[in-house]
Design an enzyme around this catalytic site. Structure first.
Site: not given
Length: 699
Positions: A451, A454, A511, A643
């Site tokens: 993720s 993202k 997320s 992140k």
């Protein structure tokens, strides 16, 4: 039947005659070349032999596209051969040309101790010799639980050789039952038993058999319907169904022995249907855990086919017929919210079970009477309006203003004198202003990134917003596709709406894979329309103009990566779910982080520990959501976010940004750290803290 919770969109799958009949089907099915592009790499990367066959079926079960990989190679079936055994039993239960019925499905069989064999099923371990069951019930046990003892009882009724003879007459000469289960001495084909075990087939044979069964061609439509009903009960969730969304109905049968894992079935959902078979043999991974490589491969292949068919279908919420009201027979999360809200408004005393039954209907009438609305018991638009905000959970989410004003406790600042220990596959520490590399390890290795993807998704949206701040106020309506995305989620449902600026919190804090898809669908056309001569931060589109918005967004991600010098990065999706070619490097992600930090809204969102928001459906009903940041470093002074990411393929990943005072000046040094392939969530934070501490001690 299941009501998908997309406002009032009731996507119903029904069985008519022998066939599954969704409401919508793909306007133009995927091409064989599309399947080759996405499925062959999966098969070739697997440590073992693989055969795949896929047939896309229309509403009547007719084939509209067929693709296979080693589809005519003869492979072991394991318990998958029980599907042809069932077909033969039902064929014998129908009258022949002379009007003779060879087998009655109501015939009672008596379980004998000598019938019992080991392996899958329930009869051997849980039932006593002397109990009786019908042939029909034995078939159900054979399919639902893959019961080996029940299988042998059915085979005794139909004869071992009959299955192969019938399959050969149907055009499937390589589909053969060789012996009874765990009774090799009963083999009617010793050489094939030695090579293939219990049974043999080809992937193409199995999908053609399933397609013809779906059309009701092999036996009568009534018998075909009964067999599909058996297949729908198969309780194996480790193979075909493991990654498919809830909207799919899967009529399937599977098989597993040490080195062979197999599955075949019909997958039906509101916008399409396909028959699929995956056969594997000589697998390096012979484990019996849920992480078995062959079983995960089967699930990944089924999900990939579903995604391809879905992407070529109308698929948008606007194209799906929607009932105008919620009434008796409806099910799902929206009904649960309705029941909770009625309990709160009128003390209805309803069980919150998600089923709109008579009790819920009577409660609706009572509420309507209290509001002087015609007491129909149907949740129409006027009743929804009168009901107001929905109570979404048993523990109500607090209002956004309370969540967003809450001060959360912090841990003490990081000790800069800690001894560094680095265990991740790759990592890098970079000065966020000068881009000087302070330390690195395997930082140019192309790895799965989960993720952390993202960051690029948010970056593309926020670059557009930097040029036009009004973009943050645009309303995003969640599609069915976004809602059905697997993995971590923002919890927004299909048909619900919220502004772009708030949805970015749902992307970066919990997320949300669903939020990534919703943003890609919303902005894809805009980014795809840009050219290399366009403004800074927009994608470069060289793709065909008929690409979907989602695919245009992916193209823009890759184009922007090239502009930023991320030459070792390639994106296949906006969320980071594992795809073979979806990879980047620690260095490339550090470069992306550097430019993303130039956007104030990115800093604002990535550093937020929790965020509350209200979403609204098309009737104006609102509900509260609470999003909590997955980045545990934010609980410690000195860190300002970015992140996390975690998948089986990527391990635990992290992009982190921290500030450290130098010479008594707070925040004078800002450092970017990227961790890829840590062994666990805790390990990535240990690596990150140690790397920050080491970097900040450098003169």
């Amino acid at each position: 039947m299941r009501l998908l919770d997309c406002g009032f969109a009731a996507l119903l799958i029904v069985i008519q005659s022998s066939a599954f009949t969704p409401l919508l089907f793909a306007q133009s099915p995927p091409s064989p070349e599309q399947f080759a592009d996405v499925l062959e790499p999966l098969a070739k990367a697997h440590a073992g032999e693989v055969a795949i066959s896929v047939r896309i079926l229309d509403e009547q079960g007719q084939e509209t596209c067929h693709w296979s990989y080693r589809g005519d190679v003869v492979m072991p079936t394991a318990s998958l051969i029980k599907l042809p055994v069932m077909v033969e039993a039902y064929r014998q239960a129908e009258s022949d040309d002379a009007g003779v019925v060879r087998l009655s499905l109501d015939r009672m069989l008596v379980l004998k101790e000598e019938d019992k064999v080991p392996g899958s099923g329930v009869l051997t371990d849980h039932f006593t010799a002397g109990m009786s069951l019908s042939v029909r019930d034995a078939i159900r046990l054979m399919i639902r639980y893959s019961d080996n003892t029940a299988t042998n009882m059915v085979v005794d009724c139909i004869g071992i050789e009959s299955t192969a003879k019938t399959m050969s007459k149907l055009g499937f000469p390589e589909t053969q039952l060789h012996s009874k289960v765990f009774r090799r001495d009963s083999s009617v084909a010793p050489d094939r038993s030695e090579r293939f075990g219990l049974g043999s087939t080809t992937a193409n044979d199995m999908t053609e058999l399933l397609a013809r069964l779906d059309r009701g061609e092999i036996v009568s439509p009534a018998a075909a319907k009964a067999m599909l009903s058996h297949l729908l009960t198969c309780d194996d969730e480790a193979k075909l169904t493991r990654e498919l969304p809830a909207e799919c109905r899967v009529a399937h049968k599977t098989g597993a022995v040490n080195r062979s894992r197999t599955a075949a079935g019909i997958v039906s959902f509101p916008s399409g249907k396909f028959a699929i078979c995956v056969l594997t043999d000589k697998n390096a991974d012979t484990s019996w855990s849920v992480e078995n490589a062959a079983e995960k491969l089967i699930g990944r292949i089924a999900r990939t086919v579903y995604d391809e068919v879905k992407a070529n279908s109308p698929g948008t919420r606007a194209e799906i017929r929607e009932p105008t009201a919620l009434t008796l027979g409806a099910t799902g999360e929206l009904v649960e919210s309705l029941q909770r809200t009625l309990n709160d408004r009128i003390m209805a005393g309803l069980s919150v079970d998600g089923d709109f039954g008579p009790a819920t209907g009577n409660a609706v009438k009572k509420f309507q009477e209290s509001k002087q609305i015609a007491a129909s018991g149907v949740m129409d638009e006027a009743t929804w309006t009168a009901l107001g905000d929905l109570i979404d959970t048993d523990m109500p989410v607090p209002p956004p203003e309370l969540v967003n004003s809450q001060a959360l406790p912090s841990l003490p600042a990081l000790d800069p004198h800690a001894v560094p220990e680095f265990s991740a596959k790759a990592w890098i520490a970079m000065d966020s202003k000068s881009q000087e590399i302070l330390a690195e390890h395997n930082s140019r290795d192309r790895l799965h990134i989960a993720s952390t993807t993202k960051v690029m998704t948010a970056f593309l949206v926020l670059e557009l917003a930097a040029a036009d701040p009004g973009i943050l106020d645009e309303i995003v309506t969640f599609s069915v596709r976004a809602d059905a995305t697997i993995g971590s989620t923002s919890g927004v449902r299909a048909g619900e709406q919220l502004p772009v600026g708030k949805l970015l919190y749902g992307l970066l804090l919990p997320s949300g894979n669903d939020a990534a898809v919703a943003l890609a669908e919303h902005f894809g056309n805009r980014l795809g329309a840009t050219t290399e001569s366009g403004s800074k931060g927009t994608g470069i589109a060289h793709e065909p103009p008929n690409q979907s918005p989602y695919d245009q967004f992916i193209s823009a991600m890759n184009a922007r990566a090239r502009q930023l010098g991320m030459h070792d990065s390639h994106f296949e999706n906006p969320h980071g779910l594992t795809e073979p070619a979806h990879r980047s490097t620690a260095l490339d992600l550090a470069r992306l982080c550097h430019v993303a930090l130039q956007l104030p809204y990115m800093r604002k969102v990535m550093g937020c520990r929790q965020y509350g928001v209200q979403v609204q459906n098309e009737y104006g009903n609102r509900r509260n959501l609470l999003w909590e940041n997955t980045n545990r470093l934010l609980a410690q002074d000195g860190f300002i976010g970015m992140k996390t990411g975690t998948t089986d393929a990527a391990g635990a990943c992290l992009i982190a940004v921290g500030k450290h005072p130098v010479n008594g000046v707070a925040g004078e040094r800002e450092t970017i750290v990227v961790i890829l392939g840590a062994s666990s969530s805790e390990a990535r934070y240990i690596d990150a803290r140690n790397l920050f501490s080491w970097a900040w001690r450098k003169p």
